[in-house]
Design a protein around this motif. Structure first.
Motif, PDB file in Angstrom:
ATOM      1  N   UNK A 161      -4.487   0.490 -11.647  1.00 35.01           N
ATOM      2  CA  UNK A 161      -4.386  -0.162 -12.952  1.00 35.01           C
ATOM      3  C   UNK A 161      -3.296  -1.228 -12.888  1.00 35.01           C
ATOM      4  N   UNK A 162      -3.438  -2.314 -13.643  1.00 35.05           N
ATOM      5  CA  UNK A 162      -2.470  -3.412 -13.566  1.00 35.05           C
ATOM      6  C   UNK A 162      -1.041  -3.005 -13.932  1.00 35.05           C
ATOM      7  N   UNK A 163      -0.872  -2.022 -14.835  1.00 34.31           N
ATOM      8  CA  UNK A 163       0.467  -1.675 -15.309  1.00 34.31           C
ATOM      9  C   UNK A 163       1.258  -0.802 -14.333  1.00 34.31           C
ATOM     10  N   UNK A 164       0.649  -0.389 -13.214  1.00 31.10           N
ATOM     11  CA  UNK A 164       1.311   0.552 -12.318  1.00 31.10           C
ATOM     12  C   UNK A 164       2.401  -0.116 -11.475  1.00 31.10           C
ATOM     13  N   UNK A 165       3.310   0.732 -11.006  1.00 34.70           N
ATOM     14  CA  UNK A 165       4.357   0.296 -10.099  1.00 34.70           C
ATOM     15  C   UNK A 165       4.069   0.916  -8.738  1.00 34.70           C
ATOM     16  N   UNK A 166       3.989   0.076  -7.695  1.00 34.96           N
ATOM     17  CA  UNK A 166       3.552   0.520  -6.380  1.00 34.96           C
ATOM     18  C   UNK A 166       4.644   0.345  -5.335  1.00 34.96           C
ATOM     19  N   UNK A 167       4.634   1.235  -4.358  1.00 31.68           N
ATOM     20  CA  UNK A 167       5.548   1.174  -3.217  1.00 31.68           C
ATOM     21  C   UNK A 167       4.754   1.296  -1.931  1.00 31.68           C
ATOM     22  N   UNK A 168       5.049   0.426  -0.979  1.00 31.13           N
ATOM     23  CA  UNK A 168       4.500   0.549   0.375  1.00 31.13           C
ATOM     24  C   UNK A 168       5.641   0.982   1.285  1.00 31.13           C
ATOM     25  N   UNK A 169       5.466   2.116   1.953  1.00 28.57           N
ATOM     26  CA  UNK A 169       6.473   2.611   2.887  1.00 28.57           C
ATOM     27  C   UNK A 169       6.103   2.145   4.286  1.00 28.57           C
ATOM     28  N   UNK A 170       6.938   1.270   4.854  1.00 26.91           N
ATOM     29  CA  UNK A 170       6.693   0.727   6.185  1.00 26.91           C
ATOM     30  C   UNK A 170       6.249  -0.720   6.130  1.00 26.91           C
ATOM     31  N   UNK A 171       7.010  -1.600   6.797  1.00 23.56           N
ATOM     32  CA  UNK A 171       6.672  -3.025   6.785  1.00 23.56           C
ATOM     33  C   UNK A 171       6.135  -3.491   8.133  1.00 23.56           C
ATOM     34  N   UNK A 172       5.363  -2.611   8.772  1.00 33.24           N
ATOM     35  CA  UNK A 172       4.606  -3.032   9.945  1.00 33.24           C
ATOM     36  C   UNK A 172       3.369  -3.805   9.517  1.00 33.24           C
ATOM     37  N   UNK A 176       2.196  -4.545   5.553  1.00 31.99           N
ATOM     38  CA  UNK A 176       2.184  -5.884   4.972  1.00 31.99           C
ATOM     39  C   UNK A 176       0.809  -6.235   4.410  1.00 31.99           C
ATOM     40  N   UNK A 177      -0.254  -5.749   5.063  1.00 35.24           N
ATOM     41  CA  UNK A 177      -1.595  -5.949   4.514  1.00 35.24           C
ATOM     42  C   UNK A 177      -1.719  -5.247   3.166  1.00 35.24           C
ATOM     43  N   UNK A 178      -1.233  -4.001   3.091  1.00 36.41           N
ATOM     44  CA  UNK A 178      -1.315  -3.260   1.831  1.00 36.41           C
ATOM     45  C   UNK A 178      -0.512  -3.945   0.728  1.00 36.41           C
ATOM     46  N   UNK A 179       0.658  -4.463   1.059  1.00 33.61           N
ATOM     47  CA  UNK A 179       1.470  -5.143   0.047  1.00 33.61           C
ATOM     48  C   UNK A 179       0.712  -6.325  -0.549  1.00 33.61           C
ATOM     49  N   UNK A 180       0.031  -7.082   0.295  1.00 30.40           N
ATOM     50  CA  UNK A 180      -0.741  -8.225  -0.191  1.00 30.40           C
ATOM     51  C   UNK A 180      -1.966  -7.781  -0.986  1.00 30.40           C
ATOM     52  N   UNK A 181      -2.616  -6.704  -0.553  1.00 29.37           N
ATOM     53  CA  UNK A 181      -3.776  -6.210  -1.279  1.00 29.37           C
ATOM     54  C   UNK A 181      -3.384  -5.699  -2.663  1.00 29.37           C
ATOM     55  N   UNK A 182      -2.285  -4.963  -2.753  1.00 30.50           N
ATOM     56  CA  UNK A 182      -1.848  -4.471  -4.055  1.00 30.50           C
ATOM     57  C   UNK A 182      -1.632  -5.623  -5.024  1.00 30.50           C
ATOM     58  N   UNK A 183      -1.012  -6.678  -4.537  1.00 33.69           N
ATOM     59  CA  UNK A 183      -0.780  -7.849  -5.383  1.00 33.69           C
ATOM     60  C   UNK A 183      -2.114  -8.487  -5.784  1.00 33.69           C
ATOM     61  N   UNK A 184      -3.033  -8.606  -4.834  1.00 32.67           N
ATOM     62  CA  UNK A 184      -4.317  -9.242  -5.143  1.00 32.67           C
ATOM     63  C   UNK A 184      -5.170  -8.392  -6.073  1.00 32.67           C
ATOM     64  N   UNK A 185      -4.929  -7.051  -6.082  1.00 28.40           N
ATOM     65  CA  UNK A 185      -5.654  -6.164  -6.986  1.00 28.40           C
ATOM     66  C   UNK A 185      -5.032  -6.165  -8.385  1.00 28.40           C
ATOM     67  N   UNK A 186      -3.965  -6.920  -8.568  1.00 29.67           N
ATOM     68  CA  UNK A 186      -3.394  -7.086  -9.893  1.00 29.67           C
ATOM     69  C   UNK A 186      -2.324  -6.100 -10.278  1.00 29.67           C
ATOM     70  N   UNK A 187      -1.797  -5.316  -9.319  1.00 31.66           N
ATOM     71  CA  UNK A 187      -0.721  -4.371  -9.634  1.00 31.66           C
ATOM     72  C   UNK A 187       0.529  -5.157 -10.034  1.00 31.66           C
ATOM     73  N   UNK A 188       1.174  -4.753 -11.123  1.00 32.55           N
ATOM     74  CA  UNK A 188       2.241  -5.579 -11.699  1.00 32.55           C
ATOM     75  C   UNK A 188       3.495  -5.616 -10.846  1.00 32.55           C
TER      76      UNK A 188
END
Length: 264
Positions: A161-172, A176-188
């Motif tokens: 959902x857009x209002x959620x707060x997300x954390x990616x553990x690990x910047x391998x 980094x792919x997940x961080x970009x996907x979360x942003x593109x999926x509209x996570x705030x």
């Protein structure tokens, strides 16, 4: 042709091998790019991947290339087509395949795991797992289709959902792919953990990360609705659980050793 052959545990050799011939439903692909996955590192160290890799075998399940020959029954691809490959080949006949659970296939084979993959000049694949590239996707980018598709599948398992707060553990790479996907999926809000200040600072700026956390210096706050663990170590798996609020979702994406355990 030349191939990088896994000949045993922690043993790789460049060998001259014969040009493969396609079966009726296969194409021969002239490999242009091949990625090196964490799974390849595991196979190199004698551990299983999606299936056991029995040497001698050519790794490289993340790949792209150009079709150089087609089998007698192939009608959907032609010589010269630019392609990428889904490495997983399901039998379509076992109980799991017939009940829409092909990831559990009893007879799984995989390009770059159980059959030769992209770390050789030419390799074969059945057309059912070969995808023609659109004109706006270059071959180097196309070699990332497999890891990106794995991350997209993980995202599809989450209720985002857009209002959620997300954390990616690990910047391998996968983190980094997940961080970009979360942003593109509209996570705030998207935060990221790592272990090196300079790397985290660059990632924060380039990927529009809200907050970066160096876990060698800082504690991770327990404030996240979505946590994606992209490391695969017991310590980070436990961090993922501890970082959540009530009702949160945790995706354990990182792959650990087969006998690995973590506490919850």
């Amino acid at each position: 042709m030349k191939a990088l052959v896994l000949t045993g545990k922690k043993k790789l050799e460049i060998q001259n091998t014969e040009m493969p011939e396609p079966k009726a439903n296969e194409v021969v692909i002239n490999a242009k790019y091949a990625g090196i996955c964490g799974t390849d590192y595991a196979l190199y160290n004698g551990l299983p991947g999606s299936a056991d890799a029995v040497p001698p075998i050519v790794l490289g399940h993340e790949n792209s290339g150009v079709v150089s020959a087609v089998g007698s029954d192939v009608t959907d691809l032609k010589v010269g087509d630019r392609v990428t490959v889904d490495p997983n080949i399901y039998c379509g006949k076992c109980e799991y395949c017939r009940t829409a659970r092909p990831e559990l296939c009893d007879n799984l084979s995989a390009v770059g795991v159980t059959r030769n993959g992209g770390l050789e000049e030419y390799f074969t694949a059945p057309t059912q797992v070969v995808y023609k590239l659109p004109d706006n996707v270059d071959l180097k980018s196309a070699a990332t289709c497999e890891p990106i598709s794995c991350a997209v599948h993980g995202m599809d398992l989450l209720n985002i959902k857009p209002y959620q707060k997300a954390l990616v553990i690990g910047d391998g790479y996968m983190g980094l792919i997940f961080a970009q996907l979360l942003r593109s999926y509209g996570v705030k809000s998207v935060d990221l953990t790592g272990r090196h200040d300079d790397k985290l600072a660059a990632e924060k700026e380039k990927l529009d990360i809200d907050r970066v956390i160096n876990t060698t210096k800082e504690e991770i706050p327990a404030e996240y609705d979505i946590v994606i663990e992209a490391v695969g170590q017991p310590a980070t798996q436990e961090q993922a659980i501890e970082a959540t609020v009530k009702g949160a979702q945790v995706l354990m994406f990182g792959v650990g050793a087969p006998d690995q355990k973590f506490s919850m």
